[in-house]
Design a protein around this motif. Structure first.
Motif, PDB file in Angstrom:
ATOM      1  N   PRO A  37      25.779 -16.632  -9.006  1.00 15.80           N
ATOM      2  CA  PRO A  37      25.718 -16.247  -7.824  1.00 15.80           C
ATOM      3  C   PRO A  37      26.855 -15.255  -7.217  1.00 15.80           C
ATOM      4  CG  PRO A  37      26.570 -18.347  -8.065  1.00 15.80           C
ATOM      5  CD  PRO A  37      26.254 -17.845  -9.334  1.00 15.80           C
ATOM      6  N   VAL A  38      26.234 -14.345  -6.621  1.00 17.15           N
ATOM      7  CA  VAL A  38      27.191 -13.541  -5.757  1.00 17.15           C
ATOM      8  C   VAL A  38      26.849 -13.322  -4.193  1.00 17.15           C
ATOM      9  CG1 VAL A  38      27.584 -12.236  -7.538  1.00 17.15           C
ATOM     10  CG2 VAL A  38      25.854 -11.503  -6.046  1.00 17.15           C
ATOM     11  N   LEU A  39      27.796 -13.016  -3.426  1.00 17.08           N
ATOM     12  CA  LEU A  39      27.376 -13.194  -1.911  1.00 17.08           C
ATOM     13  C   LEU A  39      26.760 -11.587  -1.842  1.00 17.08           C
ATOM     14  CD1 LEU A  39      27.256 -14.463   0.805  1.00 17.08           C
ATOM     15  CD2 LEU A  39      29.581 -13.714   1.229  1.00 17.08           C
ATOM     16  N   PHE A  40      25.663 -11.599  -1.382  1.00 20.51           N
ATOM     17  CA  PHE A  40      25.170 -10.204  -1.029  1.00 20.51           C
ATOM     18  C   PHE A  40      25.994  -9.310   0.126  1.00 20.51           C
ATOM     19  CE2 PHE A  40      21.206  -7.654   0.384  1.00 20.51           C
ATOM     20  CZ  PHE A  40      21.465  -6.398  -0.336  1.00 20.51           C
ATOM     21  N   LEU A  90      23.710 -22.751   0.323  1.00 23.52           N
ATOM     22  CA  LEU A  90      22.859 -22.671  -0.887  1.00 23.52           C
ATOM     23  C   LEU A  90      23.663 -22.296  -2.019  1.00 23.52           C
ATOM     24  CD1 LEU A  90      19.406 -21.576   0.508  1.00 23.52           C
ATOM     25  CD2 LEU A  90      20.274 -24.112   0.038  1.00 23.52           C
ATOM     26  N   LEU A  91      24.222 -20.985  -2.019  1.00 25.31           N
ATOM     27  CA  LEU A  91      24.932 -20.546  -3.144  1.00 25.31           C
ATOM     28  C   LEU A  91      26.258 -21.550  -3.482  1.00 25.31           C
ATOM     29  CD1 LEU A  91      25.502 -16.838  -1.822  1.00 25.31           C
ATOM     30  CD2 LEU A  91      24.076 -17.580  -3.774  1.00 25.31           C
ATOM     31  N   ARG A  92      26.538 -22.133  -2.492  1.00 23.93           N
ATOM     32  CA  ARG A  92      27.939 -22.919  -2.775  1.00 23.93           C
ATOM     33  C   ARG A  92      27.358 -24.109  -3.710  1.00 23.93           C
ATOM     34  NH1 ARG A  92      30.946 -22.276   2.835  1.00 23.93           N
ATOM     35  NH2 ARG A  92      32.152 -20.340   2.169  1.00 23.93           N
ATOM     36  N   LEU A  93      26.388 -24.847  -2.979  1.00 24.49           N
ATOM     37  CA  LEU A  93      25.650 -25.851  -3.710  1.00 24.49           C
ATOM     38  C   LEU A  93      25.278 -25.714  -5.031  1.00 24.49           C
ATOM     39  CD1 LEU A  93      24.281 -28.732  -3.297  1.00 24.49           C
ATOM     40  CD2 LEU A  93      22.175 -27.694  -2.429  1.00 24.49           C
ATOM     41  N   LYS A 149      34.333 -22.605  -2.963  1.00 29.06           N
ATOM     42  CA  LYS A 149      34.357 -21.578  -1.945  1.00 29.06           C
ATOM     43  C   LYS A 149      35.063 -20.464  -2.590  1.00 29.06           C
ATOM     44  CE  LYS A 149      34.225 -23.934   2.416  1.00 29.06           C
ATOM     45  NZ  LYS A 149      34.918 -24.215   3.786  1.00 29.06           N
ATOM     46  N   ALA A 150      36.451 -20.815  -3.321  1.00 33.65           N
ATOM     47  CA  ALA A 150      37.086 -19.662  -4.034  1.00 33.65           C
ATOM     48  C   ALA A 150      36.162 -19.209  -5.204  1.00 33.65           C
ATOM     49  CB  ALA A 150      38.433 -20.512  -4.636  1.00 33.65           C
ATOM     50  N   GLU A 151      35.519 -19.897  -5.969  1.00 31.83           N
ATOM     51  CA  GLU A 151      34.716 -19.750  -7.154  1.00 31.83           C
ATOM     52  C   GLU A 151      33.574 -18.423  -6.522  1.00 31.83           C
ATOM     53  OE1 GLU A 151      32.997 -22.095 -10.333  1.00 31.83           O
ATOM     54  OE2 GLU A 151      34.044 -23.606  -9.236  1.00 31.83           O
ATOM     55  N   LEU A 152      32.943 -18.868  -5.434  1.00 30.96           N
ATOM     56  CA  LEU A 152      31.930 -17.894  -4.751  1.00 30.96           C
ATOM     57  C   LEU A 152      32.625 -16.445  -4.645  1.00 30.96           C
ATOM     58  CD1 LEU A 152      29.217 -17.180  -4.510  1.00 30.96           C
ATOM     59  CD2 LEU A 152      29.164 -18.159  -2.361  1.00 30.96           C
ATOM     60  N   ARG A 153      33.925 -16.648  -4.045  1.00 36.97           N
ATOM     61  CA  ARG A 153      34.513 -15.463  -3.659  1.00 36.97           C
ATOM     62  C   ARG A 153      34.887 -14.581  -4.949  1.00 36.97           C
ATOM     63  NH1 ARG A 153      36.841 -18.474   0.666  1.00 36.97           N
ATOM     64  NH2 ARG A 153      38.455 -19.134  -0.765  1.00 36.97           N
ATOM     65  N   ALA A 154      35.638 -15.337  -5.930  1.00 40.60           N
ATOM     66  CA  ALA A 154      35.905 -14.798  -7.043  1.00 40.60           C
ATOM     67  C   ALA A 154      34.724 -14.081  -7.698  1.00 40.60           C
ATOM     68  CB  ALA A 154      36.677 -15.643  -7.987  1.00 40.60           C
ATOM     69  N   LEU A 155      33.532 -15.003  -7.853  1.00 39.41           N
ATOM     70  CA  LEU A 155      32.422 -14.163  -8.490  1.00 39.41           C
ATOM     71  C   LEU A 155      31.871 -12.874  -7.911  1.00 39.41           C
ATOM     72  CD1 LEU A 155      30.324 -17.437  -9.309  1.00 39.41           C
ATOM     73  CD2 LEU A 155      31.353 -15.900 -11.005  1.00 39.41           C
TER      74      LEU A 155
END
Length: 194
Positions: A37-40, A90-93, A149-155
Motif C-alpha cells: 500500500p501507498v498513499l496516492f 482502509l490502507l491502515r487497516l 501510521k508510520a509504516e504507511l508513511r514510510a512505504l
C-alpha cells in the motif's frame, strides 16, 4: 520465479481493475506478488500533480472510462460516493492485519478493494461499514496506532524515493509498469525473460 510488487491505493479504480486482472496477466509465469500500500495523495504531492478526480473534465472522463474498462474486463465496479474518498482508514487497516514489516496478502487487499468498489456506491468511510470490515478482517494491530501510521508513511516515502509516480504500479526486476493498461506489456516482458 519472478517477484512482483503491486503498489496500490484503494482510492484508485484503476488499481482495483489491475488487481483483478493481474492473475490473468501472469498465467503460466511462475511468480509471487507482494501487495504494497501507498498513499496516492502522497505520490501526487511529491510530484506536484493533481489526481484525475480532482480535475473537472478529467474526472468525468475517468469515471466514464473506468466504467467502460470494467465492463470490457469483466470486473465488477460501482463508483463509491463520495469519490475521491480518503483511503487512509482502509490502507491502515490492511497493514494492521499483518505483523509489523509485512505486507497484506491478496485476501486482505481484495476485501479492501471490494469494500470500496463493489458495494453499490456506498461510502467506503461509513463508520458502520468500516467497523464491519474490521471485524471481518480481525487486525492484529490497531489500525489507528502510531506504528501502522508510520509504516504507511514510510512505504509512501520509499515509493517516491524509488521513482513511483502513480498507482497501480507493478514493480519487477527494477522496472515499473504503471496502470492497468500496462499489464500486457508486463506479461510480454516477463515472457521474453524466460
Amino acid at each position: 520465479m519472478k517477484s512482483l510488487v503491486f503498489h496500490y491505493d484503494v482510492v484508485s479504480p484503476y488499481a482495483w481493475l489491475a488487481f483483478e486482472r493481474l492473475p490473468q496477466a501472469m498465467e503460466g509465469i511462475s511468480h509471487a506478488v507482494a501487495y504494497r500500500p501507498v498513499l496516492f495523495a502522497g505520490l501526487l504531492k511529491a510530484h506536484g500533480h493533481k489526481g484525475p478526480a480532482e480535475i473537472p473534465g478529467k474526472r468525468e472522463w475517468t469515471y466514464r472510462q473506468v466504467d467502460w474498462l470494467a465492463r470490457q474486463l469483466g470486473v465488477p465496479l460501482q463508483l463509491p460516493q463520495p469519490h475521491p474518498f480518503n483511503p487512509l482508514a482502509l490502507l491502515r487497516l490492511g497493514l494492521a492485519c499483518v505483523p509489523a514489516g509485512q505486507m497484506p496478502g491478496r485476501r486482505i487487499v481484495e476485501a479492501l478493494f471490494r469494500h470500496a468498489w463493489c458495494a453499490d456506491g456506498a461510502d467506503p468511510n461509513d463508520p458502520h461499514r468500516l467497523q464491519a470490515l474490521q471485524a471481518d478482517l480481525e487486525p492484529l494491530r490497531d489500525p489507528q496506532g502510531d506504528e501502522v501510521k508510520a509504516e504507511l508513511r514510510a512505504l509512501t516515502d520509499q515509493a517516491v524515493a524509488s521513482g513511483l509516480f502513480g498507482v497501480p504500479t507493478v514493480e519487477v526486476d527494477g522496472r515499473f509498469y504503471w496502470g492497468v493498461d500496462a499489464l500486457p506489456m508486463l506479461r510480454e516482458d516477463l515472457l521474453a525473460d524466460l
